[in-house]
Write a protein that holds these residues in place. Structure first.
Motif, PDB file in Angstrom:
ATOM      1  N   GLY A  78      -2.677   6.958  -1.852  1.00  0.00           N
ATOM      2  CA  GLY A  78      -1.319   7.360  -2.163  1.00  0.00           C
ATOM      3  C   GLY A  78      -0.248   6.328  -1.870  1.00  0.00           C
ATOM      4  O   GLY A  78       0.933   6.663  -1.885  1.00  0.00           O
ATOM      5  N   LEU A  79      -0.629   5.095  -1.615  1.00  0.00           N
ATOM      6  CA  LEU A  79       0.350   4.037  -1.368  1.00  0.00           C
ATOM      7  C   LEU A  79       0.398   3.093  -2.558  1.00  0.00           C
ATOM      8  O   LEU A  79      -0.565   2.967  -3.316  1.00  0.00           O
ATOM      9  CB  LEU A  79      -0.009   3.237  -0.114  1.00  0.00           C
ATOM     10  CG  LEU A  79      -0.053   3.964   1.220  1.00  0.00           C
ATOM     11  CD1 LEU A  79      -0.441   2.991   2.336  1.00  0.00           C
ATOM     12  CD2 LEU A  79       1.275   4.629   1.525  1.00  0.00           C
ATOM     13  N   ASP A  80       1.494   2.379  -2.699  1.00  0.00           N
ATOM     14  CA  ASP A  80       1.596   1.322  -3.697  1.00  0.00           C
ATOM     15  C   ASP A  80       0.568   0.234  -3.384  1.00  0.00           C
ATOM     16  O   ASP A  80       0.046   0.169  -2.253  1.00  0.00           O
ATOM     17  CB  ASP A  80       3.008   0.738  -3.698  1.00  0.00           C
ATOM     18  CG  ASP A  80       4.041   1.702  -4.278  1.00  0.00           C
ATOM     19  OD1 ASP A  80       3.650   2.598  -5.062  1.00  0.00           O
ATOM     20  OD2 ASP A  80       5.234   1.562  -3.933  1.00  0.00           O
ATOM     21  N   PRO A  81       0.279  -0.654  -4.350  1.00  0.00           N
ATOM     22  CA  PRO A  81      -0.810  -1.621  -4.157  1.00  0.00           C
ATOM     23  C   PRO A  81      -0.718  -2.504  -2.910  1.00  0.00           C
ATOM     24  O   PRO A  81      -1.714  -2.661  -2.195  1.00  0.00           O
ATOM     25  CB  PRO A  81      -0.774  -2.459  -5.438  1.00  0.00           C
ATOM     26  CG  PRO A  81      -0.224  -1.514  -6.462  1.00  0.00           C
ATOM     27  CD  PRO A  81       0.808  -0.688  -5.708  1.00  0.00           C
ATOM     28  N   GLU A  82       0.435  -3.110  -2.637  1.00  0.00           N
ATOM     29  CA  GLU A  82       0.506  -4.009  -1.472  1.00  0.00           C
ATOM     30  C   GLU A  82       0.341  -3.263  -0.154  1.00  0.00           C
ATOM     31  O   GLU A  82      -0.456  -3.689   0.700  1.00  0.00           O
ATOM     32  CB  GLU A  82       1.774  -4.850  -1.493  1.00  0.00           C
ATOM     33  CG  GLU A  82       1.717  -5.954  -2.530  1.00  0.00           C
ATOM     34  CD  GLU A  82       2.926  -6.868  -2.525  1.00  0.00           C
ATOM     35  OE1 GLU A  82       3.914  -6.592  -1.797  1.00  0.00           O
ATOM     36  OE2 GLU A  82       2.882  -7.881  -3.251  1.00  0.00           O
ATOM     37  N   PRO A  83       1.047  -2.150   0.091  1.00  0.00           N
ATOM     38  CA  PRO A  83       0.795  -1.408   1.327  1.00  0.00           C
ATOM     39  C   PRO A  83      -0.647  -0.893   1.428  1.00  0.00           C
ATOM     40  O   PRO A  83      -1.233  -0.909   2.519  1.00  0.00           O
ATOM     41  CB  PRO A  83       1.805  -0.258   1.275  1.00  0.00           C
ATOM     42  CG  PRO A  83       2.889  -0.751   0.376  1.00  0.00           C
ATOM     43  CD  PRO A  83       2.208  -1.622  -0.631  1.00  0.00           C
ATOM     44  N   ALA A  84      -1.216  -0.493   0.298  1.00  0.00           N
ATOM     45  CA  ALA A  84      -2.608  -0.030   0.312  1.00  0.00           C
ATOM     46  C   ALA A  84      -3.545  -1.172   0.706  1.00  0.00           C
ATOM     47  O   ALA A  84      -4.495  -0.971   1.483  1.00  0.00           O
ATOM     48  CB  ALA A  84      -2.995   0.538  -1.055  1.00  0.00           C
ATOM     49  N   LEU A  85      -3.294  -2.361   0.191  1.00  0.00           N
ATOM     50  CA  LEU A  85      -4.096  -3.536   0.545  1.00  0.00           C
ATOM     51  C   LEU A  85      -3.976  -3.835   2.035  1.00  0.00           C
ATOM     52  O   LEU A  85      -4.976  -4.117   2.709  1.00  0.00           O
ATOM     53  CB  LEU A  85      -3.655  -4.745  -0.288  1.00  0.00           C
ATOM     54  CG  LEU A  85      -4.289  -6.089   0.065  1.00  0.00           C
ATOM     55  CD1 LEU A  85      -5.804  -6.041  -0.046  1.00  0.00           C
ATOM     56  CD2 LEU A  85      -3.691  -7.178  -0.831  1.00  0.00           C
ATOM     57  N   LEU A  86      -2.761  -3.756   2.573  1.00  0.00           N
ATOM     58  CA  LEU A  86      -2.572  -4.014   4.004  1.00  0.00           C
ATOM     59  C   LEU A  86      -3.259  -2.956   4.858  1.00  0.00           C
ATOM     60  O   LEU A  86      -3.823  -3.275   5.913  1.00  0.00           O
ATOM     61  CB  LEU A  86      -1.089  -4.103   4.325  1.00  0.00           C
ATOM     62  CG  LEU A  86      -0.368  -5.292   3.682  1.00  0.00           C
ATOM     63  CD1 LEU A  86       1.128  -5.171   3.853  1.00  0.00           C
ATOM     64  CD2 LEU A  86      -0.897  -6.608   4.237  1.00  0.00           C
ATOM     65  N   ALA A  87      -3.248  -1.710   4.418  1.00  0.00           N
ATOM     66  CA  ALA A  87      -3.958  -0.650   5.142  1.00  0.00           C
ATOM     67  C   ALA A  87      -5.459  -0.911   5.113  1.00  0.00           C
ATOM     68  O   ALA A  87      -6.143  -0.764   6.136  1.00  0.00           O
ATOM     69  CB  ALA A  87      -3.626   0.714   4.547  1.00  0.00           C
ATOM     70  N   THR A  88      -5.984  -1.322   3.970  1.00  0.00           N
ATOM     71  CA  THR A  88      -7.403  -1.643   3.856  1.00  0.00           C
ATOM     72  C   THR A  88      -7.763  -2.816   4.766  1.00  0.00           C
ATOM     73  O   THR A  88      -8.772  -2.776   5.484  1.00  0.00           O
ATOM     74  CB  THR A  88      -7.770  -1.972   2.398  1.00  0.00           C
ATOM     75  OG1 THR A  88      -7.549  -0.798   1.604  1.00  0.00           O
ATOM     76  CG2 THR A  88      -9.225  -2.407   2.264  1.00  0.00           C
ATOM     77  N   ALA A  89      -6.942  -3.861   4.746  1.00  0.00           N
ATOM     78  CA  ALA A  89      -7.207  -5.032   5.601  1.00  0.00           C
ATOM     79  C   ALA A  89      -7.189  -4.629   7.076  1.00  0.00           C
ATOM     80  O   ALA A  89      -8.037  -5.067   7.864  1.00  0.00           O
ATOM     81  CB  ALA A  89      -6.181  -6.125   5.322  1.00  0.00           C
ATOM     82  N   THR A  90      -6.237  -3.793   7.446  1.00  0.00           N
ATOM     83  CA  THR A  90      -6.161  -3.321   8.834  1.00  0.00           C
ATOM     84  C   THR A  90      -7.400  -2.520   9.195  1.00  0.00           C
ATOM     85  O   THR A  90      -8.006  -2.739  10.249  1.00  0.00           O
ATOM     86  CB  THR A  90      -4.875  -2.498   9.051  1.00  0.00           C
ATOM     87  OG1 THR A  90      -3.748  -3.318   8.715  1.00  0.00           O
ATOM     88  CG2 THR A  90      -4.750  -2.027  10.492  1.00  0.00           C
TER      89      THR A  90
END
Length: 180
Positions: free
Chosen positions: A104-116
């Protein structure tokens, strides 16, 4: 059992005249209790919160996701408000609290959540996630994001192990940084 917070005199001796007990967050006070480590710890906080290359909303995505993955009540309490102050919506904050993958996040925040998630659960990044970071942010900023995630891993461990007490008054206000 907890690591005791340093007393006011000890805290002031380390932080100096800028120390204000009415506004200093408990994490900063506990950092002061590390004495000669304090300048390095605060230096990292200043770097993470001061770089213009990482927006406050992106930083808060990393912080809240680290707090959720590592179960850090203090970090969540302090940064839930800072995330709203930085512009995250309640839906975005709720998404970052997920037990599984964040949706449910936009692409960049979703990518940062995945990386975290990857760094905090496996100790590294998968090649596809690393490539996505490099494609989205370039090498220098990717390094900064990785350092930021690593910092919040260390900070989370410090907060939980010392058992920094939750804030009992609203010292966050409209802050987007623990330094004011």
């Amino acid at each position: 059992m907890t690591v005791p917070m340093p007393d006011e005199d000890s805290t002031r001796a380390v932080i100096g005249d800028s120390y204000d007990p009415a506004t200093a967050l408990n994490v900063v006070r506990m950092f002061a209790g590390t004495e000669e480590f304090y300048p390095a710890l605060i230096g990292m906080v200043q770097a993470v919160f001061g770089t213009p290359d990482i927006s406050a909303p992106h930083r808060e995505v990393i912080i809240l996701r680290a707090a959720a993955v590592l179960n850090v009540p203090y970090e969540w309490q302090a940064n839930e408000q800072m995330a709203h102050n930085a512009g995250l919506t309640s839906a975005q904050v709720d998404a970052l609290a997920a037990d599984g993958p964040v949706t449910g996040l936009d692409p960049e925040p979703a990518l940062l959540a995945t990386a975290t998630d990857e760094m905090l659960t496996t100790g590294t990044l998968t090649d596809p996630t690393l490539q996505s970071l490099l494609d989205a942010f370039g090498a220098v900023v990717t390094r900064k994001y990785i350092a930021t995630i690593a910092w919040f891993s260390m900070l989370s461990l410090f907060l939980n192990a010392t058992r920094v007490p939750l804030e009992t008054t609203d010292k966050i206000g409209d802050r987007v940084s623990p330094l004011g």
